[in-house]
Design an enzyme around this catalytic site. Structure first.
Site, PDB file in Angstrom:
ATOM      1  N   GLU A  45       0.835  -1.203   0.000  1.00 55.27           N
ATOM      2  CA  GLU A  45       0.000   0.000   0.000  1.00 55.27           C
ATOM      3  C   GLU A  45       0.870   1.254   0.000  1.00 55.27           C
ATOM      4  O   GLU A  45       1.861   1.340   0.715  1.00 55.27           O
ATOM      5  CB  GLU A  45      -0.893  -0.021   1.244  1.00 55.27           C
ATOM      6  CG  GLU A  45      -1.962   1.061   1.281  1.00 55.27           C
ATOM      7  CD  GLU A  45      -2.935   0.861   2.441  1.00 55.27           C
ATOM      8  OE1 GLU A  45      -3.943   1.580   2.481  1.00 55.27           O
ATOM      9  OE2 GLU A  45      -2.685  -0.008   3.301  1.00 55.27           O
ATOM     10  N   LYS A 114      -9.286   3.561  -2.558  1.00 50.55           N
ATOM     11  CA  LYS A 114      -9.675   2.748  -1.403  1.00 50.55           C
ATOM     12  C   LYS A 114     -11.062   3.164  -0.923  1.00 50.55           C
ATOM     13  O   LYS A 114     -11.349   4.363  -0.794  1.00 50.55           O
ATOM     14  CB  LYS A 114      -8.647   2.923  -0.285  1.00 50.55           C
ATOM     15  CG  LYS A 114      -8.746   1.914   0.850  1.00 50.55           C
ATOM     16  CD  LYS A 114      -7.551   2.053   1.787  1.00 50.55           C
ATOM     17  CE  LYS A 114      -7.555   1.013   2.892  1.00 50.55           C
ATOM     18  NZ  LYS A 114      -6.358   1.128   3.763  1.00 50.55           N
ATOM     19  N   CYS A 175      -6.059  -3.469   1.702  1.00 50.42           N
ATOM     20  CA  CYS A 175      -5.772  -3.592   3.127  1.00 50.42           C
ATOM     21  C   CYS A 175      -7.015  -3.741   4.007  1.00 50.42           C
ATOM     22  O   CYS A 175      -7.576  -4.821   4.123  1.00 50.42           O
ATOM     23  CB  CYS A 175      -4.939  -2.396   3.592  1.00 50.42           C
ATOM     24  SG  CYS A 175      -4.161  -2.650   5.224  1.00 50.42           S
ATOM     25  N   SER A 363      20.993  -2.624  33.962  1.00 53.13           N
ATOM     26  CA  SER A 363      20.746  -2.575  35.399  1.00 53.13           C
ATOM     27  C   SER A 363      21.009  -3.901  36.083  1.00 53.13           C
ATOM     28  O   SER A 363      21.052  -3.965  37.316  1.00 53.13           O
ATOM     29  CB  SER A 363      19.294  -2.171  35.654  1.00 53.13           C
ATOM     30  OG  SER A 363      18.410  -3.201  35.224  1.00 53.13           O
TER      31      SER A 363
END
Length: 716
Positions: A45, A114, A175, A363
C-alpha cells in the site's frame, strides 16, 4: 491444465518520503517478478511515497513526486509484458484518495481508490484521505501532463472497476477492506473476478498474523479464487514495524508465503497456478444462484493474457499451486516474534538514522537484559545476511563501524559486530547489589558489547548536598527515618542522573574509541510498567527509542527463556530467577526493594488490567464485573474491587508520563502509547468517586465464592 498463470506479490522495505529509494525497490521487485515469469505483480500500500507519510499526504509535493516516480516507472521497459498494481495517493476532483494504479505496457488501465479506510488503533487514514463512496461506479480522471507525455493518454478510469484480461478477471482489494464484514472481494467474486490483489500497510503485533492469514484463506475458501497479498516490511520512520509476509492463497489454502521478518529490502513471492482450479471450485449450485443475481462491475478490457494459452507451456522450476496448497501457513512463536521483529526495526532505525550504534544502561534486571538481547539478535541477523552475501546489509554495516569505502570488512561474527556497534554501561550506587553488577558484566561478555562499569555515588551526593545547601534541609531515605516524599525524591535523583549519564556516554564513547559520530540511547521500560506508571519521568525510560516498550513483562520473560537456549546464553538463567528490583533504596537485612511490592500488583495482573482497559474497552466498573467472573474462584468481590480501584488510581495519576514516553516498538494490543494508539486525558479525577462508589456497592452484596487454594494462574 491449460491455463497456467505465474503471479507475483511482494514485501518492500519502503521509507516514508524516500522517493528515490522507494522507486528503486519497486523497479527491483518488478524485475524479479518478470525473471520468474510472472505476468501480474502486486506491491504494498502507498509504496511510492511510503505508507507512513502521515500529514505529508496533505502536501502537494507528496502527490507531485508520486506522479513523477510513476512516470519514471512507466517510461522504462519495466511494465512491458506484465500487469503491475502500484500504490500512491491521487487527487481526483480536489479530493485526496489512497489509490492503486494498475498499469500495463506504459498504459494506466485503472486508478482504483480505497473504499474502506483504516481509522482506528494506529491508523488515521481519514485524516488525510477520503474513501471512495460510489461503489461499482467510475469516472474519468484527467491525468497530469507528466503522465500524458509518457502514456499518450489524456484520461484514465477512476473508481470501483475490475480488469478483464483475455483469459481471466482481476479485482483490487485494499488492506482494511479485507477486514470489513462485507469485503469487496465477495461481490467481485460473485461477478466473475478470479484473481484478487490486496496491497497492505499492516503492522506487526504479537500473535496478529494468524488473524490476517485466516481472513485471506477465508476470502477464497467459500468464494473460490486466487488472492495475492502484498505488505510493507520494515520500519518506515516511526513506531510501527510492518511485518511483510507476502502470500498467495487459492481456494482457501496458502500456496506461497514470504518471510515475516527480514533484513531484505525487496522480497518477491511467486506461484504458478491453474486458473481452471478456481473455476472448478465455483461449481456449487448455491454459489451459482447468488452469482446469477449479483450486481455488475464495469470491466476494463485489456488485450493481454496472463497465461500463455498453450497446454503445458511452463518452466519446470515453477511450482504449481495445486501441488503445494495443503502445506499450510507458517507462524512464529511469540518468543520468536520478539527476537525478530524489534531486531529488524532496530536495524532499519540504525542504518536510516546514519548513526554509529546503540547504547543501553544495563541494570542487571530482566528489562534492560531483554533490550540488550534484542540488539544481539539484530547482530545475529546481520551476520546471517552477510554470510549470504547481502550487499546492502554489508554496506550499511561497514558505514556504521567506520570502515572506508574500499573496505573488505564483512560482519560475519555477531559478537565481533556487537562489540563495534553496541555499548552497555552499569551505573551503580550504594544501593546497587553485587549480584546485579555481576549479571550486567556477564551478559555484556556473553553478547560481546563494549561495556563500562561505573559508580555514580559522587554525583548523587553532590545533588543532595546542593539541595541541603540551598534549603537547609537534607532529605533522607525512608529506611533512615525520612518521609515518603523524601524517599521518592532520593530515588528519582538516581534515576534521572542515569539518563544524563546515558546521553553523555552515548555522545562521547565513539570519540573515546577513536571513531566519529554518536550512539542512539535505548530505553528499557516494558508496556506494563508504562501502563501502571511505574517509572520515573525523564529517567532511563527516557531514551531515543525503546524496543520493548510495547511488550509485556510476561512475554519478555518467555523471550529470555527462549533466547537462553536459541542463542546459547546460559547467564540468562540468572536474570529469569532474579526478583525484579529498581535498587533505588538502601538494602537492609529486613528490606529489599521489589517491583511488584512497590506497584501493589503483579505483572500478570497488570497484563489482565491492560487488556480489559484497552482491548475490551472497560472502565473501572466494567472491569470489576468481568474480573468477578474471572477471578471469583480465588478472590472475593471486595478483594477484586480493591485491586481494580488501586490499578485505576495509579494508572490515572501517572497517565501524564505517557505524554513524554520514549517512542517504542508497537507490539501489544493494550499499549498505553499516548502518541496516537491510546488517546486519553492525562489529567484524570484519579479517585473516580462515582465509579468506585458503584463498585463498592456491588462488591458489598455479591457472595464470596473464592477458594484461596485455587491456583489463579490456571485462570489467567
Amino acid at each position: 491444465m491449460g491455463h497456467l498463470i505465474t503471479l507475483a506479490t511482494s514485501s518492500l522495505n519502503q521509507w516514508a518520503l524516500d522517493f528515490q529509494g522507494n522507486y528503486e525497490r519497486i523497479i527491483q521487485s518488478i524485475a524479479i517478478a518478470k525473471e520468474h515469469g510472472a505476468t501480474l505483480r502486486v506491491g504494498p500500500e502507498l509504496e511510492i511515497p511510503g505508507y507512513g507519510c502521515y500529514d505529508h499526504f496533505l502536501e502537494g509535493d507528496t502527490i507531485l513526486h508520486s506522479w513523477e516516480v510513476l512516470a519514471k516507472i512507466l517510461e522504462s521497459d519495466n511494465t512491458m509484458g506484465i500487469v503491475c498494481d502500484i500504490g500512491m495517493p491521487v487527487v481526483h476532483k480536489n479530493v485526496i484518495y489512497n489509490c492503486r494504479v494498475i498499469v500495463h505496457d506504459r498504459q494506466i488501465l485503472l486508478i482504483r481508490p480505497k473504499m474502506w479506510l483504516a481509522n482506528d488503533g494506529n491508523y488515521r487514514e481519514m485524516r488525510y484521505f477520503t474513501p471512495w463512496m460510489k461503489h461499482r461506479q467510475w469516472e474519468d480522471h484527467f491525468l497530469p501532463r507528466i503522465i500524458q507525455t509518457v502514456t499518450k493518454q489524456i484520461k484514465a478510469p477512476f473508481g470501483d472497476c475490475v480488469i478483464s484480461t483475455v483469459d481471466t478477471c482481476i479485482g483490487v482489494e485494499l488492506c482494511e477492506e479485507l477486514f470489513t464484514p462485507a469485503s469487496p472481494h465477495i461481490s467481485m467474486g460473485l461477478d466473475g473476478v478470479e484473481i484478487f490483489t490486496n496491497s497492505s500497510g499492516s503492522h506487526h503485533e504479537l500473535r496478529k498474523l494468524y488473524t490476517r492469514v485466516e481472513l485471506i484463506k477465508e476470502a477464497t475458501l467459500k468464494l473460490g479464487g486466487v488472492y495475492l497479498y502484498a505488505n510493507q516490511q520494515g520500519c518506515d520512520g516511526d513506531r510501527l514495524y510492518y511485518d511483510g509476509c507476502a502470500m498467495i492463497a487459492m481456494n482457501g489454502h496458502i500456496i506461497a508465503q514470504g518471510s515475516q521478518f527480514s533484513l531484505n529490502d525487496v522480497e518477491v513471492v511467486t506461484a504458478t497456478i491453474d486458473i481452471e482450479d478456481v473455476r472448478s471450485h465455483r461449481t456449487s449450485r448455491s454459489r451459482g444462484l447468488q452469482a446469477a443475481r449479483s450486481e455488475v462491475f464495469h470491466r476494463i478490457e485489456v488485450p493481454f493474457a496472463l497465461s500463455s494459452g498453450k497446454f503445458g507451456d511452463t518452466d519446470e522450476t515453477m511450482t504449481l499451486g495445486i501441488q503445494v496448497k495443503l502445506s499450510g501457513a507458517r507462524f512464529h512463536t511469540p518468543e520468536e516474534e520478539i527476537a525478530l521483529g524489534p531486531a529488524c526495526w532496530l536495524w532499519d532505525y540504525l542504518r536510516r538514522s546514519r548513526t554509529q550504534g546503540y547504547f543501553v544502561p544495563l541494570s542487571g534486571g530482566i528489562d534492560s537484559c531483554a533490550t540488550a538481547v534484542i540488539v544481539y539478535s539484530m547482530c545475529r541477523l546481520v551476520a546471517e545476511a552477510a554470510r549470504k552475501g547481502d550487499k546492502q546489509v554489508i554496506a550499511d554495516a561497514r558505514r556504521m563501524v567506520g570502515e572506508p569505502e574500499d573496505s573488505v570488512y564483512i560482519p560475519l561474527d555477531p559478537h565481533e559486530f556487537c562489540n563495534k556497534i553496541f555499548h552497555t554501561c552499569y551505573m551503580g550506587t550504594e544501593n546497587s547489589s553485587a549480584e546485579t553488577r555481576k549479571r550486567a558484566k556477564a551478559l555484556s561478555e556473553a553478547i560481546g558489547s563494549y561495556h563500562v562499569d561505573l559508580n555514580m555515588d559522587t554525583l548523587v551526593t553532590s545533588v543532595r548536598d546542593l539541595f541541603a545547601f540551598v534549603t537547609g534541609m537534607r532529605p533522607q531515605f525512608r529506611a533512615h527515618g525520612g518521609s515518603g516524599a523524601e524517599n521518592l525524591a532520593l530515588q528519582n535523583i538516581q534515576a534521572r542522573l542515569r539518563m544524563l549519564l546515558a546521553y553523555l556516554f552515548a555522545q562521547l564513547l565513539p570519540w573515546v574509541r577513536g571513531r566519529q559520530g554518536a550512539l542512539l540511547v535505548l530505553g528499557s521500560a516494558n508496556v506494563d510498567e508504562s501502563l501502571r506508571g511505574y517509572l520515573t519521568k525523564y529517567d532511563c525510560s527516557s531514551a531515543d527509542i525503546n524496543p520493548i516498550g510495547g511488550i509485556s513483562k510476561t512475554d519478555l520473560k518467555k523471550f529470555i527463556a527462549y533466547a537462553r537456549d536459541a542463542f546459547e546464553i546460559p547467564i540468562l538463567n540468572d536474570f529469569l530467577s532474579a526478583i525484579p528490583t529498581a535498587e533505588l533504596e538502601p538494602i537492609s537485612e529486613t528490606y529489599v526493594q521489589a517491583d511488584e511490592a512497590d506497584m501493589g500488583m503483579t505483572y500478570d495482573e497488570l497484563s489482565v488490567f491492560g487488556r480489559f482497559r484497552k482491548v475490551e474497552k472497560c472502565g473501572p466498573y466494567g472491569m470489576f464485573t468481568k474480573l468477578v467472573h474471572e477471578w471469583g474462584s480465588f478472590l472475593s468481590p471486595v478483594q477484586i474491587a480493591e485491586k481494580v480501584k488501586h490499578f485505576f488510581f495509579e494508572y490515572a495519576r501517572n497517565r501524564h508520563k505517557m505524554t513524554t514516553l520514549t517512542p517504542s516498538y508497537h507490539a501489544e494490543s493494550y499499549s498505553p502509547d499516548d502518541n496516537r494508539f491510546d488517546l486519553r486525558p492525562f489529567l484524570y479525577p484519579s479517585r473516580f468517586p462515582w465509579q468506585f462508589k458503584k463498585i463498592d456497592e456491588v462488591a458489598a452484596i455479591l457472595p464470596d465464592r473464592s477458594n484461596p487454594a485455587v491456583d489463579k494462574t490456571k485462570t489467567d
